[in-house]
Design a protein around this motif. Structure first.
Motif, PDB file in Angstrom:
ATOM      1  N   LEU A 261       0.832  -1.212   0.000  1.00  0.00           N
ATOM      2  CA  LEU A 261       0.000   0.000   0.000  1.00  0.00           C
ATOM      3  C   LEU A 261       0.861   1.255   0.000  1.00  0.00           C
ATOM      4  O   LEU A 261       0.577   2.232  -0.712  1.00  0.00           O
ATOM      5  CB  LEU A 261      -0.930  -0.014   1.214  1.00  0.00           C
ATOM      6  CG  LEU A 261      -2.131  -0.968   1.149  1.00  0.00           C
ATOM      7  CD1 LEU A 261      -2.815  -1.051   2.510  1.00  0.00           C
ATOM      8  CD2 LEU A 261      -3.108  -0.508   0.081  1.00  0.00           C
TER       9      LEU A 261
ATOM     10  N   ALA B  16      -5.744  -3.512   0.219  1.00  0.00           N
ATOM     11  CA  ALA B  16      -6.512  -3.086   1.392  1.00  0.00           C
ATOM     12  C   ALA B  16      -7.525  -4.160   1.798  1.00  0.00           C
ATOM     13  O   ALA B  16      -7.719  -4.435   2.991  1.00  0.00           O
ATOM     14  CB  ALA B  16      -7.224  -1.767   1.112  1.00  0.00           C
ATOM     15  N   ALA B  17      -8.154  -4.776   0.788  1.00  0.00           N
ATOM     16  CA  ALA B  17      -9.115  -5.847   1.075  1.00  0.00           C
ATOM     17  C   ALA B  17      -8.409  -7.037   1.706  1.00  0.00           C
ATOM     18  O   ALA B  17      -8.904  -7.642   2.664  1.00  0.00           O
ATOM     19  CB  ALA B  17      -9.822  -6.271  -0.208  1.00  0.00           C
TER      20      ALA B  17
ATOM     21  N   ALA C 119      -4.686   2.363  -8.277  1.00  0.00           N
ATOM     22  CA  ALA C 119      -5.733   2.480  -7.260  1.00  0.00           C
ATOM     23  C   ALA C 119      -6.468   1.147  -7.098  1.00  0.00           C
ATOM     24  O   ALA C 119      -6.835   0.752  -5.985  1.00  0.00           O
ATOM     25  CB  ALA C 119      -6.713   3.587  -7.641  1.00  0.00           C
ATOM     26  N   GLY C 120      -6.673   0.463  -8.217  1.00  0.00           N
ATOM     27  CA  GLY C 120      -7.298  -0.854  -8.152  1.00  0.00           C
ATOM     28  C   GLY C 120      -6.452  -1.834  -7.365  1.00  0.00           C
ATOM     29  O   GLY C 120      -6.970  -2.640  -6.578  1.00  0.00           O
ATOM     30  N   ARG C 121      -5.140  -1.778  -7.561  1.00  0.00           N
ATOM     31  CA  ARG C 121      -4.245  -2.658  -6.813  1.00  0.00           C
ATOM     32  C   ARG C 121      -4.245  -2.294  -5.329  1.00  0.00           C
ATOM     33  O   ARG C 121      -4.140  -3.167  -4.458  1.00  0.00           O
ATOM     34  CB  ARG C 121      -2.834  -2.570  -7.384  1.00  0.00           C
ATOM     35  CG  ARG C 121      -2.715  -3.193  -8.778  1.00  0.00           C
ATOM     36  CD  ARG C 121      -1.307  -3.125  -9.307  1.00  0.00           C
ATOM     37  NE  ARG C 121      -0.353  -3.806  -8.431  1.00  0.00           N
ATOM     38  CZ  ARG C 121       0.967  -3.813  -8.641  1.00  0.00           C
ATOM     39  NH1 ARG C 121       1.473  -3.145  -9.673  1.00  0.00           N
ATOM     40  NH2 ARG C 121       1.767  -4.455  -7.816  1.00  0.00           N
ATOM     41  N   MET C 122      -4.361  -1.004  -5.040  1.00  0.00           N
ATOM     42  CA  MET C 122      -4.443  -0.581  -3.641  1.00  0.00           C
ATOM     43  C   MET C 122      -5.703  -1.145  -2.981  1.00  0.00           C
ATOM     44  O   MET C 122      -5.667  -1.591  -1.830  1.00  0.00           O
ATOM     45  CB  MET C 122      -4.441   0.947  -3.535  1.00  0.00           C
ATOM     46  CG  MET C 122      -3.094   1.595  -3.788  1.00  0.00           C
ATOM     47  SD  MET C 122      -3.112   3.377  -3.483  1.00  0.00           S
ATOM     48  CE  MET C 122      -3.242   3.412  -1.699  1.00  0.00           C
ATOM     49  N   GLN C 123      -6.806  -1.129  -3.712  1.00  0.00           N
ATOM     50  CA  GLN C 123      -8.042  -1.689  -3.171  1.00  0.00           C
ATOM     51  C   GLN C 123      -7.883  -3.185  -2.883  1.00  0.00           C
ATOM     52  O   GLN C 123      -8.378  -3.692  -1.867  1.00  0.00           O
ATOM     53  CB  GLN C 123      -9.195  -1.458  -4.156  1.00  0.00           C
ATOM     54  CG  GLN C 123      -9.636  -0.002  -4.254  1.00  0.00           C
ATOM     55  CD  GLN C 123     -10.753   0.185  -5.250  1.00  0.00           C
ATOM     56  OE1 GLN C 123     -10.853  -0.552  -6.233  1.00  0.00           O
ATOM     57  NE2 GLN C 123     -11.600   1.171  -5.032  1.00  0.00           N
ATOM     58  N   HIS C 124      -7.190  -3.884  -3.787  1.00  0.00           N
ATOM     59  CA  HIS C 124      -6.951  -5.314  -3.589  1.00  0.00           C
ATOM     60  C   HIS C 124      -6.128  -5.564  -2.327  1.00  0.00           C
ATOM     61  O   HIS C 124      -6.464  -6.448  -1.516  1.00  0.00           O
ATOM     62  CB  HIS C 124      -6.229  -5.883  -4.816  1.00  0.00           C
ATOM     63  CG  HIS C 124      -5.814  -7.316  -4.650  1.00  0.00           C
ATOM     64  ND1 HIS C 124      -6.698  -8.376  -4.764  1.00  0.00           N
ATOM     65  CD2 HIS C 124      -4.593  -7.869  -4.360  1.00  0.00           C
ATOM     66  CE1 HIS C 124      -6.047  -9.504  -4.546  1.00  0.00           C
ATOM     67  NE2 HIS C 124      -4.776  -9.235  -4.313  1.00  0.00           N
TER      68      HIS C 124
ATOM     69  N   THR D 166      -5.631   4.962 -12.149  1.00  0.00           N
ATOM     70  CA  THR D 166      -6.744   4.009 -12.038  1.00  0.00           C
ATOM     71  C   THR D 166      -6.233   2.592 -11.784  1.00  0.00           C
ATOM     72  O   THR D 166      -6.765   1.855 -10.939  1.00  0.00           O
ATOM     73  CB  THR D 166      -7.590   4.036 -13.320  1.00  0.00           C
ATOM     74  OG1 THR D 166      -8.105   5.355 -13.533  1.00  0.00           O
ATOM     75  CG2 THR D 166      -8.755   3.053 -13.214  1.00  0.00           C
TER      76      THR D 166
ATOM     77  N   THR E 216      -7.696  -6.276   5.251  1.00  0.00           N
ATOM     78  CA  THR E 216      -8.933  -6.353   6.029  1.00  0.00           C
ATOM     79  C   THR E 216      -9.278  -7.796   6.359  1.00  0.00           C
ATOM     80  O   THR E 216      -9.625  -8.131   7.498  1.00  0.00           O
ATOM     81  CB  THR E 216     -10.095  -5.710   5.254  1.00  0.00           C
ATOM     82  OG1 THR E 216      -9.798  -4.330   5.013  1.00  0.00           O
ATOM     83  CG2 THR E 216     -11.395  -5.807   6.047  1.00  0.00           C
TER      84      THR E 216
END
Length: 381
Positions: A159, A187-188, A180-185, A177, A191
């Motif tokens: 991250l 982060a998930a 950011a998608g990789r960051m969401q992955h 974009t 979590t």
């Protein structure tokens, strides 16, 4: 080490009882006074008393059970050497030794030992406390902390790196974009890892389920399938529920759903597209067996004994690519233990896997009861 604290006090008492009086007496016989024998009988540690010739005068049942004593002989050469040093200089000595394992599959048994003289007769007291389980728990705890640190560092580091990359690519909307998608992955994934750690900690911290109650297996299976349906649909994997309906277990409904969800998620993650995952329940005497079968890649036989360990992965690269935390099967195992049940696996590489939860039935006997809903168990996707 509570036994050693008691042992220290006993040693002092024994030494006082064993010290000769100021009045000359006949040479001491190689026996123990009734008081000393009584004290040795209540020691939780393995206790052995040697005479001046290194023969065993008294040995507790624990010392014989551990194989430290055979007949009138102290088996461990290390303990004998320590006892002779104590006899020479009269100083209490401590140390650690290892002997061959006394349990099936146990390579060695570790002892913390304490050796002290008994008066001036040449007798020596040996106390040995089994610390194998304590050392194993400490090793598991160290490994757990190290593994958690490593597992958390990976997504956190990713991250941080992705955030820096996005900052540098602020003028490139397409790159922003993508990153950011990789960051969401990541982060998930972080979590999920934290959620699994919390779940595992909660299950391990509870000695027993505080408020057990009858849990309808049908409802738990449907709930678990519903939670996994989106992930299964993305790979066109059909989730099928079947077997005997109307069964109930004795335990906690949310924990059962958690275990089933982890098993179904695992089956989906390691199955190819356009296959099926089948969840079935059946009565098994005083238990209920719930099996989750897939048509996936299977598990090597050499890895099957370790798959329920925390953070163990058969294929680390594949597990990370599927978002696995390495804790799902450990959670399943602890849920089973919390219910007084067990989990087992059958698997063959290239032929899929079947995980089976065996849990106590409500009422002590697995009996199918009429379903409370008119919807039978059927395929769900």
């Amino acid at each position: 080490m509570g036994g050693f604290l008691v042992g220290t006090l006993v040693m002092l008492a024994i030494r006082r009882q064993s010290e000769p009086s100021s009045v000359p007496d006949s040479p001491p016989e190689e026996t123990l006074s009734p008081g000393v024998a009584s004290l040795l009988a209540v020691l939780p540690s393995s206790a052995v008393v040697l005479d001046r010739e290194d023969r065993v005068l008294r040995a507790s049942s624990a010392a014989r059970a551990y194989g430290l004593v055979r007949g009138d002989t102290l088996i461990s050469a290390e303990l004998l050497a320590l006892a002779r040093k104590v006899r020479r200089d009269g100083e209490i000595r401590e140390g650690e030794i290892e002997t061959s394992g006394r349990k099936f599959g146990q390579e060695s048994t570790s002892f913390a030992v304490r050796v002290a003289p008994l008066g001036s007769t040449g007798q020596v007291l040996v106390l040995a406390e089994d610390q194998t389980d304590r050392l194993r728990v400490e090793a598991v705890r160290r490994d757990f902390v190290a593994n958690v640190s490593h597992e958390l560092k990976t997504p956190v580091g990713a991250l941080s790196l992705l955030a820096e990359t996005i900052q540098d690519a602020a003028d490139d909307p397409e790159a922003v974009t993508r990153f950011a998608g990789r960051m969401q992955h990541e982060a998930a994934r972080l979590t999920y890892l934290i959620q699994d750690l919390i779940t595992l900690s909660r299950i391990q911290g509870a000695e027993e389920i505080p408020t057990p109650e009858p849990v309808p297996v049908d409802e738990a299976v449907h709930e678990a399938i519903d939670r996994c349906s989106t992930k299964a649909a993305s790979k066109d994997i059909t989730l099928v529920a079947g077997g005997t309906g109307g069964l109930n277990i004795w335990g906690d409904d949310e924990l059962l759903v958690t275990a089933l969800r982890n098993l179904i998620d695992n089956a989906v993650a390691y199955s190819p597209e356009h296959t099926r995952v089948v969840v079935s329940a059946r009565p098994a005497g005083d238990s209920v067996e719930i099996s989750i079968s897939d048509q996936g890649i299977g598990i090597p036989e050499s890895a099957q004994e370790r798959i329920f360990e925390r953070f163990f992965r058969v294929d680390a690269a594949r597990s990370r690519s599927t978002g696995g935390t390495g804790l799902g099967l450990a959670i399943v195992k602890h849920v089973a233990v919390a219910h007084g049940g067990e989990v087992s696996v059958w698997s063959k590489e290239g032929s899929g896997s079947t995980f089976t939860l065996r849990l106590p039935a409500f009422g002590g006997v697995a009996v199918a009861t009429p379903r409370t809903t008119s919807t039978p168990l059927e395929a769900a996707t």
